[in-house]
Design an enzyme around this catalytic site. Sequence first.
Site, PDB file in Angstrom:
ATOM      1  CE  LYS A 247      -3.256   2.614   2.931  1.00 40.39           C
ATOM      2  NZ  LYS A 247      -4.147   2.644   4.102  1.00 40.39           N
ATOM      3  CG  ASP A 252      -5.314   8.034   4.474  1.00 40.92           C
ATOM      4  OD1 ASP A 252      -6.234   8.684   3.904  1.00 40.92           O
ATOM      5  OD2 ASP A 252      -5.525   7.044   5.208  1.00 40.92           O
ATOM      6  CE  LYS A 259      -6.252   8.990   7.957  1.00 44.05           C
ATOM      7  NZ  LYS A 259      -6.935   7.875   8.618  1.00 44.05           N
ATOM      8  CG  ASP A 270      -1.836   5.215   4.742  1.00 40.27           C
ATOM      9  OD1 ASP A 270      -1.713   4.165   5.400  1.00 40.27           O
ATOM     10  OD2 ASP A 270      -2.907   5.567   4.226  1.00 40.27           O
ATOM     11  CG  ASP A 329      -9.668   7.793   6.661  1.00 36.72           C
ATOM     12  OD1 ASP A 329      -8.610   7.731   5.992  1.00 36.72           O
ATOM     13  OD2 ASP A 329      -9.685   7.971   7.890  1.00 36.72           O
ATOM     14  CD  GLU A 331      -6.704   5.445   2.346  1.00 33.80           C
ATOM     15  OE1 GLU A 331      -7.624   5.637   3.150  1.00 33.80           O
ATOM     16  OE2 GLU A 331      -5.575   5.053   2.712  1.00 33.80           O
ATOM     17  NE  ARG A 333     -10.964  -0.822   3.974  1.00 32.31           N
ATOM     18  CZ  ARG A 333     -11.539  -1.022   5.148  1.00 32.31           C
ATOM     19  NH1 ARG A 333     -12.696  -1.658   5.213  1.00 32.31           N
ATOM     20  NH2 ARG A 333     -10.978  -0.604   6.267  1.00 32.31           N
TER      21      ARG A 333
HETATM   22  N1  BES Z   1      -4.183   4.652   6.781  1.00 34.63           N
HETATM   23  C1  BES Z   1      -5.303   4.416   7.595  1.00 34.63           C
HETATM   24  C2  BES Z   1      -5.049   3.402   8.709  1.00 34.63           C
HETATM   25  C3  BES Z   1      -4.088   3.793   9.805  1.00 34.63           C
HETATM   26  C4  BES Z   1      -4.550   4.399  10.960  1.00 34.63           C
HETATM   27  C5  BES Z   1      -2.754   3.503   9.689  1.00 34.63           C
HETATM   28  C6  BES Z   1      -3.670   4.707  11.971  1.00 34.63           C
HETATM   29  C7  BES Z   1      -1.873   3.822  10.726  1.00 34.63           C
HETATM   30  C8  BES Z   1      -2.338   4.415  11.855  1.00 34.63           C
HETATM   31  C9  BES Z   1      -6.474   3.888   6.773  1.00 34.63           C
HETATM   32  O1  BES Z   1      -6.530   4.323   5.459  1.00 34.63           O
HETATM   33  C10 BES Z   1      -7.731   4.355   7.424  1.00 34.63           C
HETATM   34  O2  BES Z   1      -7.916   5.532   7.528  1.00 34.63           O
HETATM   35  N2  BES Z   1      -8.547   3.410   7.867  1.00 34.63           N
HETATM   36  C11 BES Z   1      -9.752   3.713   8.542  1.00 34.63           C
HETATM   37  C12 BES Z   1     -10.799   2.741   8.076  1.00 34.63           C
HETATM   38  C13 BES Z   1     -12.183   3.088   8.530  1.00 34.63           C
HETATM   39  C14 BES Z   1     -12.677   4.326   7.848  1.00 34.63           C
HETATM   40  C15 BES Z   1     -13.088   1.911   8.228  1.00 34.63           C
HETATM   41  C16 BES Z   1      -9.500   3.574  10.048  1.00 34.63           C
HETATM   42  O3  BES Z   1      -8.777   2.673  10.439  1.00 34.63           O
HETATM   43  O4  BES Z   1     -10.013   4.393  10.800  1.00 34.63           O
HETATM   44 ZN    ZN Z   2      -4.700   4.829   4.588  1.00 32.46          ZN
HETATM   45 ZN    ZN Z   3      -7.548   6.195   5.266  1.00 29.18          ZN
END
Ligand code: BES
Ligand code: ZN
Ligand code: ZN
Length: 488
Positions: A247, A252, A259, A270, A329, A331, A333
Amino acid sequence: MNFKLTQEPIDIVEAELEIILVVDKDFEHRFIKDREILDRVGFRAEQDEVRLLAESNRVYVGIDAIGSVTTRTAVASVIRALRATKYKSLKIASYMNHPKCTSVIRAMVEGFILGSYSFERYKSKKSKLNIKEIIISLEDYRDFDLSLEACSPVVERAKILAKATNFTRDIVNTTPDDCYPKVLADIAKRLAKKNGLECKILKTKDIKKEKMNALLAVSRASRHKPRVIHLAHKPKNPIAVVSLIGKGLTYDSGGLSLKPSDFMVTMKLDKSGASAVVGIMKSVSEMNLPIEVHGFIGAVENMIGGDAYKPDDVLVAKNGKSIEVRNTDAEGRLVLADILCYAQQEVKADYIFDLATLTGASVVGVGHYTSAIMGESSRVKDMVLKGAKVAGEFVTKLDFNRYLKKSLKSEVADICNISNSRYGGAITAGLFLEEFIDEENRDRWVHIDIAGPAFIEHIWGENPHGASGVGVRTISRVLEALVRAKKQ
Ligand code: BES
Ligand code: ZN
Ligand code: ZN
């Protein structure tokens, strides 16, 4: 930093400073020559506790027991403590407890290199590490010596893996405006040229042709155009074919599902999965492993703007599956869905590993220091667990189940990009990815969520503040083990 192995006894080796690992908390071992002073200064020999005694030219470090994990972090702590000093050369005994066991020496060399890492690109005054030479005496206090022939290749491998990890750390630590998709592609190209890898870069037009519409949607609002990167190490007569998928969100922001400020800081992390894949490609090519290894990276920036993709959009991924977007967010996946399809189309692999900072839920579930692995095959997951163990990284399994899978159901498309439940988010993200793994590959694939350990804002073990380079050593060790298993 130069490593020299010698069969001379440690006492006659010439160096400015000697490192002594202290297991015995009562300081009774004959290696400990400064018993009284250590006691007076309150040295308790706790794991990674360092005490420099300048008058005797010795530096002591506590260690719970001699082993590879403890040795790696202990020597990393020493080298960190010596950062501001003027010492140029160090000597240390090999601390081996078995004539054939070279794992401690490998961990030691890794610890020195990993512990010496410091990211200073944006500092106007750089700190300097003056240590140029580290001499390891193979003559041991037990009744056997180690042969130079057995240890030299081990030291070489340690150097390759630790340097590849530091290389990955550098990429991750670089700011989003200095490391965007094109820059990541340039880094891959430069590595390919230097290490004899094949390298193919797909730009927007090519990505459109490949129908990677989910990836394109995520990238749309950014001024930095996306790239798909394919690196390949192709030795003659490979014993196996492995695909690695990373990834590569160079930033992000969360997109329109923006966020909160506190959660956005550090999101340059990310791209850690992609950066680890680049690091692994560097290590496998330098070790010249007889495995065909492919690295696939989706390099994209997730931003906001009039052109941004939105919650409510329906995207059609490369394999034709439609995805209802309910949160921009989630994204990673979407990007991985397309890259996983592309990787399977391009290469028929025996093993497929993806590395991604995919979910905050994984950090909540397993903590900051551990990666979570998922997949259908216990055998392949166990390979990763074993690789992590020898590499000194923490990995744990999270199991899929059919009930969580239902939470991804969409009323308007084939699947939704988020779960309808607040719980089990790391697993539902893994289950989402599985929808993009062809049936015949389901037993070959492991998803590694590295969101916890990829980037931590404090020093831990052999890791610095910031990017850890997690995944490079684990996967490199998995690949090394494949080669060893084939030879036996
Ligand atoms: N890049 C983030 C995940 C992340 C969070 C990595 C904290 C490292 C530290 C990912 O893209 C994300 O934002 N995921 C969301 C998914 C949710 C919207 C279902 C998350 O984990 O909050
Ligand atoms: Zn991300
Ligand atoms: Zn994200």
